[in-house]
Design a protein around this motif. Structure first.
Motif, PDB file in Angstrom:
ATOM      1  N   ILE A  16       0.860  -1.176   0.000  1.00 43.51           N
ATOM      2  CA  ILE A  16       0.000   0.000   0.000  1.00 43.51           C
ATOM      3  C   ILE A  16       0.898   1.229   0.000  1.00 43.51           C
ATOM      4  O   ILE A  16       1.834   1.315   0.805  1.00 43.51           O
ATOM      5  CB  ILE A  16      -0.942  -0.008   1.221  1.00 43.51           C
ATOM      6  CG1 ILE A  16      -1.829  -1.270   1.175  1.00 43.51           C
ATOM      7  CG2 ILE A  16      -1.792   1.255   1.268  1.00 43.51           C
ATOM      8  CD1 ILE A  16      -2.619  -1.531   2.429  1.00 43.51           C
ATOM      9  N   SER A  17       0.614   2.174  -0.887  1.00 49.03           N
ATOM     10  CA  SER A  17       1.431   3.386  -0.998  1.00 49.03           C
ATOM     11  C   SER A  17       0.591   4.627  -0.708  1.00 49.03           C
ATOM     12  O   SER A  17      -0.620   4.564  -0.614  1.00 49.03           O
ATOM     13  CB  SER A  17       2.041   3.479  -2.399  1.00 49.03           C
ATOM     14  OG  SER A  17       1.015   3.544  -3.374  1.00 49.03           O
ATOM     15  N   GLY A  18       1.284   5.754  -0.565  1.00 51.70           N
ATOM     16  CA  GLY A  18       0.612   7.019  -0.294  1.00 51.70           C
ATOM     17  C   GLY A  18       0.361   7.272   1.177  1.00 51.70           C
ATOM     18  O   GLY A  18      -0.359   8.204   1.536  1.00 51.70           O
ATOM     19  N   LEU A  19       0.972   6.460   2.050  1.00 49.24           N
ATOM     20  CA  LEU A  19       0.808   6.595   3.497  1.00 49.24           C
ATOM     21  C   LEU A  19       1.774   7.639   4.053  1.00 49.24           C
ATOM     22  O   LEU A  19       2.757   8.008   3.395  1.00 49.24           O
ATOM     23  CB  LEU A  19       1.068   5.246   4.168  1.00 49.24           C
ATOM     24  CG  LEU A  19       0.137   4.109   3.760  1.00 49.24           C
ATOM     25  CD1 LEU A  19       0.700   2.765   4.196  1.00 49.24           C
ATOM     26  CD2 LEU A  19      -1.241   4.334   4.329  1.00 49.24           C
ATOM     27  N   LYS A  20       1.519   8.086   5.265  1.00 50.20           N
ATOM     28  CA  LYS A  20       2.439   9.005   5.935  1.00 50.20           C
ATOM     29  C   LYS A  20       3.736   8.242   6.211  1.00 50.20           C
ATOM     30  O   LYS A  20       3.718   7.193   6.870  1.00 50.20           O
ATOM     31  CB  LYS A  20       1.832   9.504   7.242  1.00 50.20           C
ATOM     32  CG  LYS A  20       2.715  10.475   7.989  1.00 50.20           C
ATOM     33  CD  LYS A  20       2.046  10.942   9.263  1.00 50.20           C
ATOM     34  CE  LYS A  20       2.985  11.849  10.045  1.00 50.20           C
ATOM     35  NZ  LYS A  20       2.387  12.254  11.324  1.00 50.20           N
ATOM     36  N   PRO A  21       4.871   8.735   5.715  1.00 46.91           N
ATOM     37  CA  PRO A  21       6.139   8.025   5.896  1.00 46.91           C
ATOM     38  C   PRO A  21       6.464   7.769   7.368  1.00 46.91           C
ATOM     39  O   PRO A  21       6.299   8.634   8.222  1.00 46.91           O
ATOM     40  CB  PRO A  21       7.167   8.982   5.270  1.00 46.91           C
ATOM     41  CG  PRO A  21       6.379   9.751   4.256  1.00 46.91           C
ATOM     42  CD  PRO A  21       5.023   9.941   4.884  1.00 46.91           C
ATOM     43  N   GLY A  22       6.902   6.543   7.638  1.00 47.98           N
ATOM     44  CA  GLY A  22       7.315   6.159   8.977  1.00 47.98           C
ATOM     45  C   GLY A  22       6.206   5.999   9.990  1.00 47.98           C
ATOM     46  O   GLY A  22       6.476   5.771  11.161  1.00 47.98           O
ATOM     47  N   ALA A  23       4.961   6.101   9.563  1.00 45.69           N
ATOM     48  CA  ALA A  23       3.824   6.063  10.492  1.00 45.69           C
ATOM     49  C   ALA A  23       3.116   4.707  10.460  1.00 45.69           C
ATOM     50  O   ALA A  23       3.208   3.966   9.494  1.00 45.69           O
ATOM     51  CB  ALA A  23       2.827   7.166  10.150  1.00 45.69           C
ATOM     52  N   GLU A  24       2.389   4.431  11.543  1.00 46.42           N
ATOM     53  CA  GLU A  24       1.510   3.259  11.603  1.00 46.42           C
ATOM     54  C   GLU A  24       0.104   3.674  11.230  1.00 46.42           C
ATOM     55  O   GLU A  24      -0.315   4.802  11.517  1.00 46.42           O
ATOM     56  CB  GLU A  24       1.497   2.658  13.008  1.00 46.42           C
ATOM     57  CG  GLU A  24       2.679   1.794  13.300  1.00 46.42           C
ATOM     58  CD  GLU A  24       2.495   0.990  14.582  1.00 46.42           C
ATOM     59  OE1 GLU A  24       1.357   0.553  14.879  1.00 46.42           O
ATOM     60  OE2 GLU A  24       3.498   0.808  15.270  1.00 46.42           O
TER      61      GLU A  24
END
Length: 172
Positions: free
Chosen positions: A58-66
């Motif tokens: 899955i892409s487009g997530l907040k980097p480094g976040a859960e």
């Protein structure tokens, strides 16, 4: 090596190789962003005996976040904000909790962890869900990626925040 031994060894390798393939049904969910978001990806489900292997990217997530990750009761992404999927899939009426540990909704999955580029790659086994039959069958249900991490305590949602992406789990 005798020809008979070679033939037996090749047969054993062929049988062992087959164990890596699903022994039952499989399904897929193509996550699309909810309104105003950019999260997207593909999740695969494969029934292997009593276990469902879940994997994806899955892409487009907040980097480094859960990010919370749940199966929801309705396979309906029509609302634009993901709310049309309803609550977590919970056929046994359990409290919200951590996947694979004690009491939890059938739809409670492990949180996703995004890398420095905002991509989550994952693979895990679930004994909570099934594909194609039974009360815990997830085919036709909604799949949601949330903005925030799941705290595994707040009832009934895990306080995971808004819905960033939505999919309907569809049998292959």
């Amino acid at each position: 090596m005798t020809p008979r031994f070679t033939l037996l060894a090749l047969a054993a390798l062929a049988i062992a190789g087959c164990s890596a393939y699903p022994s039952g049904p499989s399904a897929r969910a193509a996550l699309e962003p909810t309104r105003g978001n950019a999260v997207a990806g593909t999740v695969r489900f494969a029934q292997m005996g009593d276990v469902v292997q879940v994997s994806g990217q899955i892409s487009g997530l907040k980097p480094g976040a859960e990010h919370g990750f749940h199966i929801h009761e309705k396979g309906d992404c029509s609302s634009g904000d993901g709310l049309s999927t309803g609550g977590h899939f919970n056929p046994a009426g359990q409290a919200h909790g951590r996947h694979g540990e004690g009491m939890h909704h059938t739809g409670d999955l492990p949180s996703l962890k995004a890398d420095a580029k905002g991509v989550a790659r994952f693979s895990f086994d679930s004994r909570s869900i099934r594909l194609g039959s039974g009360s815990t069958d997830v085919v036709g249900r909604g799949l949601i990626v949330h903005r925030d991490p799941d705290d595994y305590a707040t009832q009934p949602t895990g306080n995971a925040g808004p819905r960033l992406a939505c999919a309907v789990i569809q049998r292959d």
